[in-house]
Motif scaffolding. Structure first.
Motif, PDB file in Angstrom:
ATOM      1  N   ALA A   1     -58.993 117.814 -29.498  1.00  0.00           N
ATOM      2  CA  ALA A   1     -57.819 118.161 -28.689  1.00  0.00           C
ATOM      3  C   ALA A   1     -57.682 117.207 -27.496  1.00  0.00           C
ATOM      4  CB  ALA A   1     -57.915 119.602 -28.206  1.00  0.00           C
ATOM      5  N   ARG A   2     -58.772 116.914 -26.838  1.00  0.00           N
ATOM      6  CA  ARG A   2     -58.717 115.994 -25.687  1.00  0.00           C
ATOM      7  C   ARG A   2     -58.320 114.590 -26.132  1.00  0.00           C
ATOM      8  NH1 ARG A   2     -63.728 116.174 -21.952  1.00  0.00           N
ATOM      9  NH2 ARG A   2     -62.239 115.184 -20.547  1.00  0.00           N
ATOM     10  N   LYS A   3     -58.870 114.139 -27.257  1.00  0.00           N
ATOM     11  CA  LYS A   3     -58.547 112.807 -27.763  1.00  0.00           C
ATOM     12  C   LYS A   3     -57.069 112.706 -28.125  1.00  0.00           C
ATOM     13  CE  LYS A   3     -59.437 109.818 -31.733  1.00  0.00           C
ATOM     14  NZ  LYS A   3     -60.082 109.744 -33.035  1.00  0.00           N
ATOM     15  N   LEU A   4     -56.553 113.698 -28.846  1.00  0.00           N
ATOM     16  CA  LEU A   4     -55.144 113.686 -29.240  1.00  0.00           C
ATOM     17  C   LEU A   4     -54.227 113.737 -28.021  1.00  0.00           C
ATOM     18  CD1 LEU A   4     -55.346 116.154 -32.267  1.00  0.00           C
ATOM     19  CD2 LEU A   4     -54.903 113.684 -32.381  1.00  0.00           C
ATOM     20  N   ALA A   5     -54.575 114.559 -27.049  1.00  0.00           N
ATOM     21  CA  ALA A   5     -53.765 114.665 -25.831  1.00  0.00           C
ATOM     22  C   ALA A   5     -53.759 113.345 -25.064  1.00  0.00           C
ATOM     23  CB  ALA A   5     -54.290 115.793 -24.949  1.00  0.00           C
ATOM     24  N   ARG A   6     -54.895 112.712 -24.971  1.00  0.00           N
ATOM     25  CA  ARG A   6     -54.992 111.427 -24.268  1.00  0.00           C
ATOM     26  C   ARG A   6     -54.156 110.363 -24.983  1.00  0.00           C
ATOM     27  NH1 ARG A   6     -59.994 111.709 -23.608  1.00  0.00           N
ATOM     28  NH2 ARG A   6     -60.618 110.781 -25.570  1.00  0.00           N
ATOM     29  N   GLN A   7     -54.232 110.327 -26.315  1.00  0.00           N
ATOM     30  CA  GLN A   7     -53.468 109.351 -27.097  1.00  0.00           C
ATOM     31  C   GLN A   7     -51.966 109.520 -26.917  1.00  0.00           C
ATOM     32  OE1 GLN A   7     -54.844 110.045 -31.098  1.00  0.00           O
ATOM     33  NE2 GLN A   7     -56.556 108.607 -30.912  1.00  0.00           N
ATOM     34  N   ARG A   8     -51.532 110.748 -26.732  1.00  0.00           N
ATOM     35  CA  ARG A   8     -50.100 111.027 -26.629  1.00  0.00           C
ATOM     36  C   ARG A   8     -49.628 111.201 -25.188  1.00  0.00           C
ATOM     37  NH1 ARG A   8     -52.131 112.130 -31.199  1.00  0.00           N
ATOM     38  NH2 ARG A   8     -50.962 112.073 -33.132  1.00  0.00           N
ATOM     39  N   GLY A   9     -50.529 111.002 -24.244  1.00  0.00           N
ATOM     40  CA  GLY A   9     -50.162 111.090 -22.836  1.00  0.00           C
ATOM     41  C   GLY A   9     -49.849 112.505 -22.368  1.00  0.00           C
ATOM     42  N   ARG A  10     -50.474 113.496 -22.971  1.00  0.00           N
ATOM     43  CA  ARG A  10     -50.251 114.889 -22.594  1.00  0.00           C
ATOM     44  C   ARG A  10     -51.250 115.299 -21.524  1.00  0.00           C
ATOM     45  NH1 ARG A  10     -46.342 113.508 -25.338  1.00  0.00           N
ATOM     46  NH2 ARG A  10     -45.729 114.598 -27.226  1.00  0.00           N
ATOM     47  N   GLY A  11     -50.812 116.168 -20.656  1.00  0.00           N
ATOM     48  CA  GLY A  11     -51.716 116.723 -19.651  1.00  0.00           C
ATOM     49  C   GLY A  11     -52.639 117.736 -20.296  1.00  0.00           C
TER      50      GLY A  11
END
Length: 122
Positions: free
Chosen positions: A67-77
């Motif tokens: 979840a953290r990796k996907l959020a970081r890749q997509r620029g999500r908080g």
């Protein structure tokens, strides 16, 4: 704001969704199971949501990392919480509204620096 909620107690899902809707937000819930199609559905959730809340106490290490990796890749908080319930979520929604008023969440979906501190006070 569309909020992605990963993990936590499943029996609270409907209550969390109702609270979010009453506050003018949308909530998408994911159990945190990344086996089978779980990873794919987690990826979809992260794609659709602006803020990703990850409850670590009820999630596997792999789900938290993904979840953290996907959020970081997509620029999500992201916001990591050890545990959370209904009352904590209600306070989080209030903190989101205050952070929005302070300009920490932008119309384009990006986050200003300091949003984590504003939300963790909830």
């Amino acid at each position: 704001m569309r909020i992605g909620w990963i993990g936590g107690v499943e029996r609270y899902e409907v209550q969390l969704e109702r609270l979010a809707k009453a506050a003018g937000h949308e909530l998408e819930y994911h159990r945190g199971d990344v086996r089978g199609r779980g990873a794919q559905s987690l990826e979809g959730l992260v794609e659709r949501c602006q803020l990703i809340v990850i409850v670590t106490e009820t999630n596997s290490h792999g789900a938290v990392q993904l979840a953290r990796k996907l959020a970081r890749q997509r620029g999500r908080g992201t916001l990591l919480l050890r545990k959370s319930g209904i009352a904590r979520f209600a306070r989080l929604l209030e903190a989101i509204d205050q952070a929005t008023a302070q300009g920490l969440f932008h119309a384009d979906g990006s986050m200003g620096s300091g949003y984590e501190a504003a939300l963790l006070g909830a």
